[in-house]
Design an enzyme around this catalytic site. Structure first.
Site, PDB file in Angstrom:
ATOM      1  N   GLY A 106       0.815  -1.213   0.000  1.00  0.00           N
ATOM      2  CA  GLY A 106       0.000   0.000   0.000  1.00  0.00           C
ATOM      3  C   GLY A 106       0.851   1.266   0.000  1.00  0.00           C
ATOM      4  O   GLY A 106       0.402   2.324  -0.467  1.00  0.00           O
ATOM      5  N   GLU A 109       1.629   1.839  -3.527  1.00  0.00           N
ATOM      6  CA  GLU A 109       0.382   2.266  -4.181  1.00  0.00           C
ATOM      7  C   GLU A 109       0.083   3.734  -3.853  1.00  0.00           C
ATOM      8  O   GLU A 109      -0.389   4.484  -4.709  1.00  0.00           O
ATOM      9  CB  GLU A 109      -0.756   1.344  -3.739  1.00  0.00           C
TER      10      GLU A 109
HETATM   11  N1  CAA Z   1       2.398  -3.709   9.059  1.00  0.00           N
HETATM   12  C1  CAA Z   1       2.571  -3.741  10.382  1.00  0.00           C
HETATM   13  N2  CAA Z   1       3.782  -3.728  10.972  1.00  0.00           N
HETATM   14  C2  CAA Z   1       4.858  -3.687  10.189  1.00  0.00           C
HETATM   15  C3  CAA Z   1       4.759  -3.660   8.787  1.00  0.00           C
HETATM   16  C4  CAA Z   1       3.457  -3.664   8.227  1.00  0.00           C
HETATM   17  N3  CAA Z   1       3.263  -3.601   6.878  1.00  0.00           N
HETATM   18  N4  CAA Z   1       6.007  -3.624   8.267  1.00  0.00           N
HETATM   19  C5  CAA Z   1       6.855  -3.630   9.306  1.00  0.00           C
HETATM   20  N5  CAA Z   1       6.162  -3.680  10.477  1.00  0.00           N
HETATM   21  C6  CAA Z   1       6.708  -3.716  11.825  1.00  0.00           C
HETATM   22  C7  CAA Z   1       7.377  -5.034  12.128  1.00  0.00           C
HETATM   23  O1  CAA Z   1       6.419  -5.995  12.541  1.00  0.00           O
HETATM   24  C8  CAA Z   1       8.329  -4.632  13.219  1.00  0.00           C
HETATM   25  O2  CAA Z   1       7.614  -4.541  14.425  1.00  0.00           O
HETATM   26  P1  CAA Z   1       8.300  -5.131  15.815  1.00  0.00           P
HETATM   27  O3  CAA Z   1       9.496  -4.238  16.032  1.00  0.00           O
HETATM   28  O4  CAA Z   1       7.224  -4.950  16.818  1.00  0.00           O
HETATM   29  O5  CAA Z   1       8.675  -6.541  15.517  1.00  0.00           O
HETATM   30  C9  CAA Z   1       8.742  -3.216  12.838  1.00  0.00           C
HETATM   31  O6  CAA Z   1       7.730  -2.754  11.939  1.00  0.00           O
HETATM   32  C10 CAA Z   1      10.075  -3.176  12.120  1.00  0.00           C
HETATM   33  O7  CAA Z   1      10.017  -4.100  11.039  1.00  0.00           O
HETATM   34  P2  CAA Z   1      11.090  -5.271  10.819  1.00  0.00           P
HETATM   35  O8  CAA Z   1      11.705  -5.682  12.125  1.00  0.00           O
HETATM   36  O9  CAA Z   1      10.428  -6.343  10.031  1.00  0.00           O
HETATM   37  O10 CAA Z   1      12.159  -4.483   9.932  1.00  0.00           O
HETATM   38  P3  CAA Z   1      13.205  -5.109   8.892  1.00  0.00           P
HETATM   39  O11 CAA Z   1      14.117  -3.989   8.564  1.00  0.00           O
HETATM   40  O12 CAA Z   1      13.780  -6.374   9.389  1.00  0.00           O
HETATM   41  O13 CAA Z   1      12.310  -5.493   7.603  1.00  0.00           O
HETATM   42  C11 CAA Z   1      10.635  -5.074   5.921  1.00  0.00           C
HETATM   43  C12 CAA Z   1      11.702  -4.473   6.860  1.00  0.00           C
HETATM   44  C13 CAA Z   1      11.297  -5.936   4.839  1.00  0.00           C
HETATM   45  C14 CAA Z   1       9.901  -3.909   5.267  1.00  0.00           C
HETATM   46  C15 CAA Z   1       9.656  -5.970   6.720  1.00  0.00           C
HETATM   47  O14 CAA Z   1       9.214  -5.225   7.864  1.00  0.00           O
HETATM   48  C16 CAA Z   1       8.446  -6.378   5.952  1.00  0.00           C
HETATM   49  O15 CAA Z   1       8.522  -7.293   5.144  1.00  0.00           O
HETATM   50  N6  CAA Z   1       7.288  -5.732   6.212  1.00  0.00           N
HETATM   51  C17 CAA Z   1       6.031  -6.047   5.564  1.00  0.00           C
HETATM   52  C18 CAA Z   1       5.975  -5.554   4.136  1.00  0.00           C
HETATM   53  C19 CAA Z   1       4.701  -5.989   3.470  1.00  0.00           C
HETATM   54  O16 CAA Z   1       4.388  -7.156   3.330  1.00  0.00           O
HETATM   55  N7  CAA Z   1       3.888  -4.989   3.009  1.00  0.00           N
HETATM   56  C20 CAA Z   1       2.656  -5.240   2.301  1.00  0.00           C
HETATM   57  C21 CAA Z   1       1.514  -5.175   3.280  1.00  0.00           C
HETATM   58  S1  CAA Z   1      -0.014  -5.697   2.575  1.00  0.00           S
HETATM   59  C22 CAA Z   1      -0.578  -4.369   1.692  1.00  0.00           C
HETATM   60  O17 CAA Z   1       0.051  -3.330   1.608  1.00  0.00           O
HETATM   61  C23 CAA Z   1      -1.959  -4.558   1.070  1.00  0.00           C
HETATM   62  C24 CAA Z   1      -2.382  -3.520   0.119  1.00  0.00           C
HETATM   63  O18 CAA Z   1      -1.833  -3.324  -0.948  1.00  0.00           O
HETATM   64  C25 CAA Z   1      -3.595  -2.684   0.379  1.00  0.00           C
END
Ligand code: CAA
Length: 255
Positions: A106, A109
């Protein structure tokens, strides 16, 4: 601190997504606040361009996965999420995304719903929804194709390929890439430069260019011509051509 902050700098409105502990993940509250902030700037006659940014580490790491986990199909269907995105798209003044770090799901997006993207060298763009067993739901299969083309969009959405900032530049997803210390300044400078131009022309140009994504060419050309004609009714048009002929800088009134 509120999860979305706003500031004004002369004629530029700055919106900052401010959930650093969640990498600026976009929950419903954050999206609503972004849209409301953009609409408020759009309605403010002093503001001519908007910059939307996050922080160095993340523009936005996508929809809030915690919120998604608690959601069901009925909630999704009843949510006003699509309307919110449409309201963002209806903003008439240009919106520049200043992107650094994660720009995913998102978040990507949202950046693509803006009119231009300035990226820091550390920016990473992706549509990783497939990893969650879902798919992009706010333009990631539509705007992305128009920006990067079918093959790259397929790879990003089907196989969670992340683009580096320079790949995003090669694929025309972003306007330019600058060192991380400069991405916001660069976006603000671009915004300030556009804000100095004839305000009604700016709005009409944004509307006409966006129309290229909505209408067939013949309709788009007709709409462009009508918007062009309309500017002949403005004082700024008279001032612009007079200033050119008198070899001086124009003074825009927005009328
Ligand atoms: N939602 C909620 N929390 C999130 C998040 C998300 N999209 N992305 C990161 N966070 C949180 C993590 O859970 C983490 O929280 P804690 O410290 O409590 O564990 C904190 O933010 C820091 O993140 P990471 O420890 O994971 O950081 P990293 O540097 O190791 O990794 C990252 C970074 C690769 C971006 C990884 O966080 C990740 O893969 N995040 C999710 C990305 C994702 O899948 N986004 C798509 C979401 S679905 C969507 O967007 C639908 C749509 O189109 C409408």
């Amino acid at each position: 601190m509120p999860p979305v902050l706003t500031e004004t700098h002369d004629h530029v409105g700055l919106i900052r997504i401010n959930r650093p502990e969640r990498l600026n993940a976009l929950n419903s509250d954050v999206i609503r606040r972004i849209v409301e902030a953009a609409e408020a700037f759009d309605a403010d006659p002093d503001i001519r361009v908007i910059v939307l940014t996050g922080n160095e580490k993340a523009f936005a790491a996508g929809a809030d996965i915690q919120e998604l986990a608690e959601s069901d199909v009925v909630q999704q269907l009843l949510s006003d999420r699509l309307t919110l995105w449409q309201r963002f798209q209806a903003v008439k003044i240009p919106i520049i995304a200043a992107v650094s770090g994660w720009c995913l799901g998102g978040g990507n997006e949202l950046a693509m719903a803006c009119d231009m993207i300035i990226a820091s060298e550390t920016a990473r763009f992706g549509q990783p929804e497939i990893n969650l067993g879902i798919m992009p739901g706010a333009g990631g299969t539509q705007r992305l194709v128009r920006a990067v083309g079918k093959a790259v969009a397929m790879e990003m959405a089907l196989n969670s390929r992340f683009l580096t900032a320079y790949e995003a530049l090669d694929y025309h997803l972003v306007n330019r890439v600058v060192p991380v210390e400069l991405y916001l300044e660069e976006a603000m400078n671009l915004a300030a430069s556009i804000a100095r131009r004839a305000p009604l022309s700016v709005r009409h140009i944004k509307e006409a260019i966006n129309q290229a994504f909505e209408a067939p060419l013949s309709q788009g050309l007709l709409d462009e011509r009508r918007l062009f004609y309309l500017l002949f009714a403005t004082e700024d048009m008279r001032e612009g051509v007079r200033a050119f002929l008198e070899k001086r800088q124009p003074r825009w009134q927005g009328r």
